[in-house]
Design a protein around this motif. Structure first.
Motif, PDB file in Angstrom:
ATOM      1  N   ASP A 157       1.363 -10.536   9.495  1.00 32.95           N
ATOM      2  CA  ASP A 157       2.014 -12.112   8.880  1.00 32.95           C
ATOM      3  C   ASP A 157       3.287 -11.364   8.175  1.00 32.95           C
ATOM      4  O   ASP A 157       3.356 -11.765   6.977  1.00 32.95           O
ATOM      5  N   ASN A 158       4.150 -10.382   8.683  1.00 35.37           N
ATOM      6  CA  ASN A 158       5.380  -9.930   7.981  1.00 35.37           C
ATOM      7  C   ASN A 158       4.991  -9.132   6.681  1.00 35.37           C
ATOM      8  O   ASN A 158       5.967  -8.979   6.077  1.00 35.37           O
ATOM      9  N   ALA A 159       3.967  -8.455   6.624  1.00 32.75           N
ATOM     10  CA  ALA A 159       3.824  -7.607   5.645  1.00 32.75           C
ATOM     11  C   ALA A 159       3.152  -6.264   6.213  1.00 32.75           C
ATOM     12  O   ALA A 159       2.131  -6.394   6.948  1.00 32.75           O
ATOM     13  N   LEU A 160       3.556  -5.234   5.531  1.00 35.03           N
ATOM     14  CA  LEU A 160       2.874  -3.919   6.029  1.00 35.03           C
ATOM     15  C   LEU A 160       1.843  -3.329   4.778  1.00 35.03           C
ATOM     16  O   LEU A 160       2.111  -3.195   3.710  1.00 35.03           O
ATOM     17  N   THR A 161       0.656  -3.023   5.587  1.00 31.04           N
ATOM     18  CA  THR A 161      -0.148  -2.108   4.601  1.00 31.04           C
ATOM     19  C   THR A 161       0.011  -0.655   5.212  1.00 31.04           C
ATOM     20  O   THR A 161      -0.138  -0.459   6.451  1.00 31.04           O
ATOM     21  N   ILE A 162      -0.085   0.415   4.270  1.00 35.64           N
ATOM     22  CA  ILE A 162       0.075   1.675   4.795  1.00 35.64           C
ATOM     23  C   ILE A 162      -1.449   2.129   4.412  1.00 35.64           C
ATOM     24  O   ILE A 162      -2.097   2.202   3.626  1.00 35.64           O
ATOM     25  N   HIS A 163      -1.887   2.948   5.608  1.00 38.81           N
ATOM     26  CA  HIS A 163      -3.247   3.504   5.791  1.00 38.81           C
ATOM     27  C   HIS A 163      -3.163   4.836   5.358  1.00 38.81           C
ATOM     28  O   HIS A 163      -4.324   5.426   4.898  1.00 38.81           O
ATOM     29  N   ARG A 164      -2.157   5.686   5.364  1.00 35.13           N
ATOM     30  CA  ARG A 164      -1.975   7.081   5.069  1.00 35.13           C
ATOM     31  C   ARG A 164      -1.072   7.350   4.294  1.00 35.13           C
ATOM     32  O   ARG A 164       0.186   6.943   4.207  1.00 35.13           O
ATOM     33  N   PRO A 165      -1.255   8.064   3.073  1.00 31.15           N
ATOM     34  CA  PRO A 165      -0.410   8.279   1.898  1.00 31.15           C
ATOM     35  C   PRO A 165       0.992   9.049   2.709  1.00 31.15           C
ATOM     36  O   PRO A 165       0.808  10.126   3.111  1.00 31.15           O
ATOM     37  N   PRO A 166       2.269   8.538   2.682  1.00 29.61           N
ATOM     38  CA  PRO A 166       3.272   9.306   3.233  1.00 29.61           C
ATOM     39  C   PRO A 166       4.025  10.415   2.076  1.00 29.61           C
ATOM     40  O   PRO A 166       3.771  10.247   1.148  1.00 29.61           O
TER      41      PRO A 166
END
Length: 401
Positions: A114-123
């Motif tokens: 829904d046009n929102a990003l969830t990051i699963h791995r610390p960049p």
């Protein structure tokens, strides 16, 4: 007898440096030699860009479990918006890095819903960014004059916007085979004849080095036939290669034919096996190299000696390819009064050391060994050499290119 290294040095210096240049389209430049030093016209990459399909973020905005609104979807070739705090911009490989972004998150390490990003791995901060000029900077030397152009060089020059190059004119080589016993492939052959393999072989070797075989002629063992051939070759070519007919037999007429054109032939007995008889002459200010008539010997002499002359006359900066070394794998002991150049097949072992296996038949008449071999192993004169010895290796891939 002339030692091999002296013969190689003399031949490398026997021709003049090219003086004629021409403009060549970049797409036709493979195998040509640069006649000018070229410099980078721009930074490469020209701007910071994404090395991955992913999302541009400010690293300071990352928090585990936090969703970042997707501000824009920016494809390669489109200028991105400046990244707003707390947002992300969807990028693709080659997309410009948005202003204020400092990190790329790979799409595999995140999820967009829904046009929102969830990051699963610390960049990691700065990850997956190709920075402006990290490859080359504007004004840096790209390639020096004398560089042989291949696909990799052409790729770099294309990236710098070069559409046309100044290159040396292609070296024009004439080939002359001699002998009444030879007939050309496809022609009727009697028992007293053999097919002429030298002409086609030498033409292929010449063309593979980026030169032009403008004539492949055959002359009978008569003064008239040889005179007519040399007249054509010296008029049209920069370099002439002859095969056979330079010994002292009654029908070895190449030497007097060259003398008719004002040339003086210097017959060498080179300390190499195969390929002892080699001659060098100049007529009409052009070098003439006379090779032994046996195809295997002619091939070995071309590889180790004539190729250096061709590279020099082409204007190449590197006349002598890098010499490799390998370990001899054989059950035989080699020990000859001349240096031997064995036809070998090279294979690296588990540690990366090249293993050189000689062909079982090293006679100068074994033409089939040429297509089997990957190069020549150099065995020193008057020195017993056995299995396991480390010897110089002349790789066809480098010495015939």
């Amino acid at each position: 007898m002339l030692d091999f290294d002296s013969a190689q040095s003399r031949l490398a210096a026997a021709g003049g440096h090219p003086s004629i240049t021409e403009n060549c389209p970049l797409v036709q430049a493979r195998g040509r030699v640069l006649a000018q030093t070229l410099f980078a016209t721009l930074d490469l990459p020209p701007a910071d860009n994404s090395a991955m399909d992913g999302y541009a973020i400010r690293h300071a905005d990352y928090e585990p479990g936090r969703s970042l609104p997707v501000q824009q979807r920016c494809y390669a070739g489109v200028k991105p918006q400046a990244l707003q705090p707390g947002n992300t911009i969807r990028l693709f490989t080659g997309s410009l890095l948005p202003e204020h972004a400092d990190t790329i998150v790979m799409q595999e390490d995140a999820e967009e819903v829904d046009n929102a990003l969830t990051i699963h791995r610390p960049p990691a901060k700065g990850a997956h960014i190709r920075y402006r000029g990290e490859d080359i900077r504007a004004g840096d030397q790209v390639f020096a004059k004398g560089t042989l152009l291949g696909a990799s060089q052409i790729a770099m020059l294309a990236s710098q916007g070069y559409a046309e190059l100044s290159v040396y004119a292609q070296l024009k080589v004439g080939i002359l085979t001699t002998g009444d016993e030879l007939v050309n492939p496809g022609q009727p052959r009697g028992d007293e004849h053999i097919y002429n393999s030298n002409g086609a072989m030498l033409a292929a070797l010449v063309e593979n080095m980026g030169a032009r075989a403008v004539h492949v002629l055959h002359a009978l063992d008569t003064e008239a036939s040889l005179h007519e051939a040399f007249e054509t070759l010296l008029q049209d070519c920069d370099l002439v290669l002859t095969v056979g007919g330079v010994s002292v037999g009654e029908k070895d007429l190449v030497k007097p034919a060259i003398e008719q054109f004002g040339g003086t032939l210097d017959l060498w007995r080179v300390s190499m096996k195969p390929g002892k008889p080699v001659a060098l002459a100049h007529a009409a200010n052009k070098p003439i190299v006379c090779l032994p008539g046996n195809p295997v010997s002619a091939f070995a002499v071309f590889t180790t000696l004539v190729s250096t002359l061709i590279r020099s006359m082409q204007g190449r900066a590197q006349v002598m390819p890098i010499l490799q070394y390998g370990r001899l794998c054989t059950q035989k002991t080699f020990n000859d009064s001349r240096e031997e150049f064995l036809r070998v097949s090279a294979r690296p072992d588990a540690s990366g050391v090249m293993q050189l296996t000689p062909h079982t038949q090293q006679g100068s008449g074994i033409i089939s060994s040429l297509s089997w071999a990957s190069g020549l192993a150099r065995i020193p004169a008057n020195t017993p050499v056995q299995d396991g010895a480390i010897v110089p290796y002349y790789d066809f891939q480098h010495w015939l290119a």
